[in-house]
Design a protein around this motif. Structure first.
Motif: not given
Length: 307
Positions: A3, A5, A63, A98, A101
């Motif tokens: 992911a 972030q 994220t 990502a 989800c």
């Protein structure tokens, strides 16, 4: 899973690729989606810079991401309309930069089979925003005049196509290659904002939509007819000028739930709407992609793919 972030507000340098736990369903009306693609939206950068904390408060690590296309991997027991293996497009406030989800069913739509994952995700935010502006707030009727400031972006492209489908006469501003871009989408008139003064060329618009923001917004009041409407997705319009010109003026935060995709997907199936994909990049180039969108001049969506 991987992911993208950040743990502090700032420029694109705060974006990092991390290994994090795969999300799981914690509400039985949710679905788990294996992501194939997501897009870069201007709101992503505003959130990253800390400008939206009062509206969309976030906690670190965060994220980002507002949309995704992919394949459903799990469904909650109360999900009615989707099954494992369905190809879908979804909206969310965060979480889509990502590999997976989790989103509520109300934010999920079936992906049209005739287009790619990259094309499908490019529809989500532009079409739901255009629907919010034209149908929910603007109540556009046949033969009305619609003026779009900043028409060559992804939302502008959707606005032109939806407004034309509603029977409106559509005028948009753009520059460079954007002029031909919006003409090819069906704009009745295309104004080069770098060389032409739209206040001298457009009068008595029923609905004016500001997708550009900045100092030019106040000039838009000269374009709206008395009793007309000015809507902005960038910044709140002046209420003092609205009263002076006798128009309704407001900032619109669009509803990106699946119900606002229904009309756009219908138009897609009828051949009256085309996704606008400007560039496709891999997920690990998210920082570069955000910089590209921030720089402006992109005609369509920047899409990132997830392997």
């Amino acid at each position: 899973m991987k992911a993208i972030q950040y743990t502090a507000f700032g420029n694109t340098e705060v974006l990092t690729i991390n290994e994090v736990s795969k999300p799981s369903i914690n509400d039985q009306n949710q679905v788990l989606v294996k992501i194939k693609a997501f897009t870069i939206n201007p709101l992503d950068m505003k959130i990253r810079q800390g400008f939206m904390q009062q509206v969309y408060p976030i906690q670190f690590p965060f994220t980002p991401g507002l949309d995704a296309s992919g394949i459903i991997e799990a469904v909650g027991s109360e999900v009615q309309n989707f099954s494992i293996g369905d190809e879908v497009i979804v909206s969310s406030i965060g979480g889509t930069y990502a590999e997976y989800c989790v989103v509520p069913e109300k934010n999920v739509s079936k992906k049209p089979s005739q287009i790619s994952f990259e094309e499908a995700v490019a529809l989500v935010i532009p079409v739901t925003t255009a629907d919010s502006l034209l149908v929910n707030e603007g109540n556009v009727q046949k033969d009305q005049k619609v003026f779009v400031q900043g028409a060559s972006g992804a939302v502008g492209a959707a606005l032109i196509q939806l407004a034309k489908a509603l029977g409106a006469y559509v005028i948009g501003t753009a520059s460079g290659e954007g002029i031909d871009f919006i003409k090819n989408l069906g704009a009745d008139e295309a104004i080069d904002y770098k060389t032409q003064d739209f206040t001298q060329l457009v009068k008595d618009a029923d609905l004016v939509i500001d997708c550009a923001g900045g100092p030019s917004q106040n000039s838009l009041f000269n374009v709206v007819k008395k009793g007309g409407t000015l809507l902005s997705i960038t910044m709140p319009p002046s209420q003092e000028l609205a009263e002076q010109f006798g128009v309704k003026a407001q900032f619109i935060s669009s509803d990106n739930s699946a119900k606002n995709l229904v009309y756009g997907l219908q138009l897609l199936n009828e051949g009256k709407l085309k996704p606008s994909v400007a560039k496709i990049l891999p997920m690990n180039e998210a920082a570069e992609a955000q910089s590209l969108v921030s720089a402006g001049g992109i005609n369509g969506k920047v899409v990132l793919t997830v392997d």
